[in-house]
Design a protein around this motif. Structure first.
Motif, PDB file in Angstrom:
ATOM      1  N   ALA A 212       0.824  -1.216   0.000  1.00  0.00           N
ATOM      2  CA  ALA A 212       0.000   0.000   0.000  1.00  0.00           C
ATOM      3  C   ALA A 212       0.856   1.262   0.000  1.00  0.00           C
ATOM      4  O   ALA A 212       0.538   2.244  -0.681  1.00  0.00           O
ATOM      5  CB  ALA A 212      -0.924  -0.013   1.219  1.00  0.00           C
ATOM      6  N   LEU A 213       1.962   1.247   0.750  1.00  0.00           N
ATOM      7  CA  LEU A 213       2.881   2.399   0.773  1.00  0.00           C
ATOM      8  C   LEU A 213       3.519   2.591  -0.600  1.00  0.00           C
ATOM      9  O   LEU A 213       3.652   3.724  -1.082  1.00  0.00           O
ATOM     10  CB  LEU A 213       3.967   2.182   1.832  1.00  0.00           C
ATOM     11  CG  LEU A 213       3.527   2.268   3.296  1.00  0.00           C
ATOM     12  CD1 LEU A 213       4.560   1.615   4.216  1.00  0.00           C
ATOM     13  CD2 LEU A 213       3.284   3.718   3.714  1.00  0.00           C
ATOM     14  N   ALA A 214       3.911   1.494  -1.243  1.00  0.00           N
ATOM     15  CA  ALA A 214       4.559   1.571  -2.559  1.00  0.00           C
ATOM     16  C   ALA A 214       3.600   2.093  -3.625  1.00  0.00           C
ATOM     17  O   ALA A 214       4.018   2.781  -4.561  1.00  0.00           O
ATOM     18  CB  ALA A 214       5.090   0.193  -2.962  1.00  0.00           C
ATOM     19  N   GLU A 215       2.316   1.779  -3.481  1.00  0.00           N
ATOM     20  CA  GLU A 215       1.306   2.259  -4.442  1.00  0.00           C
ATOM     21  C   GLU A 215       0.861   3.686  -4.139  1.00  0.00           C
ATOM     22  O   GLU A 215       0.120   4.287  -4.918  1.00  0.00           O
ATOM     23  CB  GLU A 215       0.088   1.328  -4.430  1.00  0.00           C
ATOM     24  CG  GLU A 215       0.323  -0.040  -5.038  1.00  0.00           C
ATOM     25  CD  GLU A 215       0.588   0.014  -6.534  1.00  0.00           C
ATOM     26  OE1 GLU A 215      -0.111   0.767  -7.248  1.00  0.00           O
ATOM     27  OE2 GLU A 215       1.497  -0.695  -6.993  1.00  0.00           O
ATOM     28  N   GLY A 216       1.266   4.200  -2.982  1.00  0.00           N
ATOM     29  CA  GLY A 216       0.912   5.574  -2.608  1.00  0.00           C
ATOM     30  C   GLY A 216      -0.509   5.756  -2.106  1.00  0.00           C
ATOM     31  O   GLY A 216      -1.010   6.874  -2.042  1.00  0.00           O
ATOM     32  N   VAL A 217      -1.182   4.654  -1.741  1.00  0.00           N
ATOM     33  CA  VAL A 217      -2.574   4.778  -1.285  1.00  0.00           C
ATOM     34  C   VAL A 217      -2.655   5.132   0.207  1.00  0.00           C
ATOM     35  O   VAL A 217      -3.707   5.532   0.692  1.00  0.00           O
ATOM     36  CB  VAL A 217      -3.403   3.498  -1.572  1.00  0.00           C
ATOM     37  CG1 VAL A 217      -3.480   3.248  -3.066  1.00  0.00           C
ATOM     38  CG2 VAL A 217      -2.836   2.281  -0.858  1.00  0.00           C
TER      39      VAL A 217
ATOM     40  N   VAL B 258      15.874  -3.773  -1.792  1.00  0.00           N
ATOM     41  CA  VAL B 258      16.671  -4.494  -2.791  1.00  0.00           C
ATOM     42  C   VAL B 258      16.747  -5.975  -2.407  1.00  0.00           C
ATOM     43  O   VAL B 258      17.291  -6.327  -1.365  1.00  0.00           O
ATOM     44  CB  VAL B 258      18.090  -3.916  -2.922  1.00  0.00           C
ATOM     45  CG1 VAL B 258      18.892  -4.706  -3.957  1.00  0.00           C
ATOM     46  CG2 VAL B 258      18.034  -2.442  -3.305  1.00  0.00           C
ATOM     47  N   TYR B 259      16.178  -6.824  -3.256  1.00  0.00           N
ATOM     48  CA  TYR B 259      16.208  -8.283  -3.047  1.00  0.00           C
ATOM     49  C   TYR B 259      17.533  -8.835  -3.546  1.00  0.00           C
ATOM     50  O   TYR B 259      17.986  -8.498  -4.651  1.00  0.00           O
ATOM     51  CB  TYR B 259      15.055  -8.934  -3.810  1.00  0.00           C
ATOM     52  CG  TYR B 259      15.186 -10.436  -3.985  1.00  0.00           C
ATOM     53  CD1 TYR B 259      14.672 -11.322  -3.038  1.00  0.00           C
ATOM     54  CD2 TYR B 259      15.828 -10.976  -5.109  1.00  0.00           C
ATOM     55  CE1 TYR B 259      14.797 -12.700  -3.215  1.00  0.00           C
ATOM     56  CE2 TYR B 259      15.948 -12.343  -5.287  1.00  0.00           C
ATOM     57  CZ  TYR B 259      15.432 -13.203  -4.336  1.00  0.00           C
ATOM     58  OH  TYR B 259      15.557 -14.562  -4.510  1.00  0.00           O
ATOM     59  N   SER B 260      18.167  -9.669  -2.729  1.00  0.00           N
ATOM     60  CA  SER B 260      19.357 -10.414  -3.149  1.00  0.00           C
ATOM     61  C   SER B 260      19.053 -11.902  -3.017  1.00  0.00           C
ATOM     62  O   SER B 260      18.566 -12.342  -1.967  1.00  0.00           O
ATOM     63  CB  SER B 260      20.559 -10.069  -2.276  1.00  0.00           C
ATOM     64  OG  SER B 260      20.943  -8.719  -2.455  1.00  0.00           O
ATOM     65  N   LYS B 261      19.337 -12.667  -4.057  1.00  0.00           N
ATOM     66  CA  LYS B 261      19.023 -14.096  -4.040  1.00  0.00           C
ATOM     67  C   LYS B 261      19.752 -14.780  -2.879  1.00  0.00           C
ATOM     68  O   LYS B 261      20.966 -14.642  -2.730  1.00  0.00           O
ATOM     69  CB  LYS B 261      19.446 -14.737  -5.364  1.00  0.00           C
ATOM     70  CG  LYS B 261      19.009 -16.188  -5.497  1.00  0.00           C
ATOM     71  CD  LYS B 261      19.423 -16.762  -6.844  1.00  0.00           C
ATOM     72  CE  LYS B 261      18.972 -18.209  -6.959  1.00  0.00           C
ATOM     73  NZ  LYS B 261      19.411 -18.803  -8.232  1.00  0.00           N
TER      74      LYS B 261
ATOM     75  N   ALA C 122      12.668   2.743  -2.242  1.00  0.00           N
ATOM     76  CA  ALA C 122      13.342   3.047  -0.979  1.00  0.00           C
ATOM     77  C   ALA C 122      12.462   3.887  -0.050  1.00  0.00           C
ATOM     78  O   ALA C 122      12.486   3.702   1.170  1.00  0.00           O
ATOM     79  CB  ALA C 122      14.657   3.771  -1.250  1.00  0.00           C
ATOM     80  N   GLY C 123      11.668   4.781  -0.618  1.00  0.00           N
ATOM     81  CA  GLY C 123      10.798   5.630   0.211  1.00  0.00           C
ATOM     82  C   GLY C 123       9.746   4.821   0.955  1.00  0.00           C
ATOM     83  O   GLY C 123       9.512   5.031   2.148  1.00  0.00           O
ATOM     84  N   ALA C 124       9.118   3.868   0.255  1.00  0.00           N
ATOM     85  CA  ALA C 124       8.115   2.997   0.894  1.00  0.00           C
ATOM     86  C   ALA C 124       8.769   2.141   1.966  1.00  0.00           C
ATOM     87  O   ALA C 124       8.205   1.944   3.051  1.00  0.00           O
ATOM     88  CB  ALA C 124       7.428   2.129  -0.152  1.00  0.00           C
ATOM     89  N   CYS C 125       9.970   1.621   1.678  1.00  0.00           N
ATOM     90  CA  CYS C 125      10.683   0.792   2.666  1.00  0.00           C
ATOM     91  C   CYS C 125      11.071   1.607   3.892  1.00  0.00           C
ATOM     92  O   CYS C 125      11.004   1.108   5.019  1.00  0.00           O
ATOM     93  CB  CYS C 125      11.929   0.176   2.039  1.00  0.00           C
ATOM     94  SG  CYS C 125      11.567  -1.329   1.125  1.00  0.00           S
ATOM     95  N   ALA C 126      11.480   2.859   3.686  1.00  0.00           N
ATOM     96  CA  ALA C 126      11.846   3.714   4.818  1.00  0.00           C
ATOM     97  C   ALA C 126      10.631   3.997   5.701  1.00  0.00           C
ATOM     98  O   ALA C 126      10.730   3.996   6.935  1.00  0.00           O
ATOM     99  CB  ALA C 126      12.444   5.029   4.313  1.00  0.00           C
TER     100      ALA C 126
ATOM    101  N   LEU D 185      15.400   9.840   4.957  1.00  0.00           N
ATOM    102  CA  LEU D 185      14.035   9.641   4.460  1.00  0.00           C
ATOM    103  C   LEU D 185      13.017   9.875   5.570  1.00  0.00           C
ATOM    104  O   LEU D 185      11.926  10.371   5.323  1.00  0.00           O
ATOM    105  CB  LEU D 185      13.893   8.226   3.901  1.00  0.00           C
ATOM    106  CG  LEU D 185      14.572   8.031   2.536  1.00  0.00           C
ATOM    107  CD1 LEU D 185      14.820   6.570   2.279  1.00  0.00           C
ATOM    108  CD2 LEU D 185      13.767   8.635   1.421  1.00  0.00           C
ATOM    109  N   HIS D 186      13.380   9.537   6.806  1.00  0.00           N
ATOM    110  CA  HIS D 186      12.432   9.733   7.907  1.00  0.00           C
ATOM    111  C   HIS D 186      12.206  11.213   8.175  1.00  0.00           C
ATOM    112  O   HIS D 186      11.121  11.638   8.513  1.00  0.00           O
ATOM    113  CB  HIS D 186      12.950   9.069   9.196  1.00  0.00           C
ATOM    114  CG  HIS D 186      12.972   7.584   9.079  1.00  0.00           C
ATOM    115  ND1 HIS D 186      13.672   6.782   9.906  1.00  0.00           N
ATOM    116  CD2 HIS D 186      12.381   6.774   8.166  1.00  0.00           C
ATOM    117  CE1 HIS D 186      13.523   5.523   9.549  1.00  0.00           C
ATOM    118  NE2 HIS D 186      12.759   5.493   8.487  1.00  0.00           N
TER     119      HIS D 186
END
Length: 374
Positions: free
Chosen positions: A120-125, A231-234, A262-266, A371-372
Motif C-alpha cells: 500500500a505504501l509503494a502504491e501511494g494509497v 533491494v532483493y538479493s538471491k 526506498a521511500g516505501a521501505c523507509a 528519508l524519515h
C-alpha cells in the motif's frame, strides 16, 4: 558440544545438510561428489551458528507456564548480499534432523502484515499517518464458498480511529484487512513474491492476516529485502566450489533486483521500529543495544506458531517456534520467539555481525534517517 549433540555427523549440521542438498542439485548427473576432494566455500559464520545452536537448545530446555516451547528454527541473512550466515532447523539435530528452516511450511500470522503495508505504501494509497477505523466490519468476499469475512482483533476489542503506524504497532487485524482491500490482494501477493516469498499465496482477504504457509528461510529473505531498503538479493549458502585439482567448478552469481522503492521501505522501517520500541515486539529489544532494530511478531490461530522476524541494517533474522503435530504452544510470538531472537541478535551484535560497523550499514542507516526526516 552443547547445541550439536553427540550424534551430529559434523559441525553446523543443519547448515551443512542444506549445503549438501544444494551441491547435489548443482552437480546433478555429474560424478564430482562421488570423486570427493571438493573444496566448498560457504556463507556460514561458524562461531555465530554454534552460539545460535546453543541458544536454541537452551531455550527449548526452559519451560513457559509449565509447558515446553516446542520445536524451533532460526535463520540469519546478510541483507546486502543474501548470504545465509546461520541456519538452524530444530532444537537439536541429534534428536531430530528434520530441517524446519527450509522444509516446514507454517502459518505466517502477523509477520505477513508488513507486506500488506509495504504494498500500500509503494502504491501511494497510504502513508504512516493515514487514519483508519478499527471497528467491527464484515467484508464481502466475491470468490469461494465463504461470502463474507469478519476478522476480529487479538484482544476482541476495537480501537476506533487509529493511524496506519499504530495499526502495525498494535497488530490490529480489521484495519490491516481494510488496507489489503484498498490496495488489492493481487498487489499484496505480488509484493510478497518480490520480497522473496516463494510459497503459494492464496488470493483471499484473509491472506492479509497471514493465512498462508511459508518457511522460516523465505520469511528471513523477505525481511532481509526490507532491511536492504527494498533491494532483493538471491539467498545462497555456497559462494564457490573447487574440484580436487583446484579448478573453480562453481561460483555464485549474485542476483539482485529492486522489490520496492526506498521511500516505501523507509516508511515501513519507521513503523517496524515503533513495533519494537513501543509495540508487540518490545521483547526483541531486551538486553542489547538495539538502536537500529525493527521487526514484527506473529502468532497463528490457536497459538500453533510463534514468530519474530526482524533486522538491523547488517543482519536479518527470523525465529519460529511450533510443534510438528501443529498443536498449541504456551505463548505467542512476543513471549516465545522474540526473547530468543533478542538473545541471538545480542550475540551477533557482540560478535560484530549485527552491528553497524560496515560502511554499507552506515549508509543504509543514514539513508533511513534522511528519508524519515523528509
Amino acid at each position: 558440544r552443547l547445541g550439536r549433540g553427540s550424534a551430529a555427523p559434523y559441525r553446523a549440521p543443519f547448515f551443512v545438510s542444506e549445503v549438501l542438498y544444494h551441491l547435489k542439485e548443482l552437480f546433478a548427473g555429474e560424478d564430482v561428489l562421488s570423486q570427493g576432494g571438493l573444496k566448498v566455500h560457504t556463507t556460514l559464520d561458524l562461531a555465530l551458528q554454534e552460539k545460535a545452536e546453543e541458544l536454541v537448545l537452551q531455550d527449548g530446555l526452559s519451560m513457559l507456564g509449565g509447558e515446553d516451547k516446542g520445536e524451533a528454527a532460526l535463520v540469519a541473512i546478510d541483507p546486502a548480499q543474501g548470504a545465509v550466515r546461520v541456519l538452524i532447523g530444530g532444537r537439536e539435530y541429534a534428536n531430530s534432523p528434520f530441517n524446519r528452516a527450509v522444509l516446514s511450511r507454517r502459518s505466517a500470522g502477523s509477520t505477513f502484515k508488513p507486506f500488506v503495508y509495504l504494498a500500500a505504501l509503494a502504491e501511494g494509497v497510504v502513508n504512516p499517518s493515514t487514519l483508519l477505523q478499527d471497528e467491527e466490519q464484515t467484508f464481502e468476499v466475491p470468490e469461494g464458498e465463504e461470502k463474507t469475512y469478519q476478522p476480529v482483533n487479538y484482544t476482541r476489542k476495537f480501537k476506533g480511529t487509529v493511524s496506519l503506524r499504530d495499526c502495525l504497532v498494535e497488530s490490529l487485524n480489521v484495519p490491516t484487512v481494510k488496507v489489503a482491500e484498498m490496495v488489492g490482494i493481487d498487489k499484496v501477493i505480488s509484493m510478497a513474491h518480490k520480497l522473496g516469498i516463494t510459497s503459494h499465496l492464496p488470493n483471499a482477504l484473509s491472506l492479509a492476516l497471514g493465512s498462508c504457509e511459508t518457511t522460516p528461510l523465505e520469511m528471513c529473505v523477505a525481511y532481509a529485502t526490507i532491511a536492504a531498503g527494498g533491494v532483493y538479493s538471491k539467498p545462497h549458502l555456497i559462494t564457490k566450489v573447487r574440484d580436487r585439482t583446484g579448478s573453480v567448478v562453481y561460483k555464485h552469481k549474485g542476483a539482485r533486483r529492486l522489490a520496492a522503492n526506498a521511500g516505501a521501505c523507509a516508511a515501513l522501517h519507521s513503523m517496524l521500529r515503533a513495533v519494537v520500541t513501543r509495540g508487540t515486539g518490545q521483547n526483541a529489544a531486551a538486553g542489547w543495544p538495539a538502536a537500529a532494530v525493527a521487526g514484527k511478531t506473529g502468532t497463528s490461530d490457536e497459538y500453533r506458531d510463534a514468530w519474530f522476524a526482524g533486522y538491523t541494517p547488517s543482519l536479518a533474522c527470523v525465529v519460529w517456534a511450533g510443534r510438528d503435530e501443529n498443536t498449541s504452544l504456551p505463548g505467542t510470538g512476543a513471549t516465545i520467539a522474540a526473547p530468543l531472537w533478542a538473545k541471538f541478535m545480542r550475540a551477533a551484535s557482540a560478535a560484530g555481525a549485527a552491528g553497524d560497523k560496515s560502511q554499507s550499514s552506515r549508509r543504509r542507516a543514514n539513508k533511513w534517517k534522511g528519508l524519515h526526516s523528509a
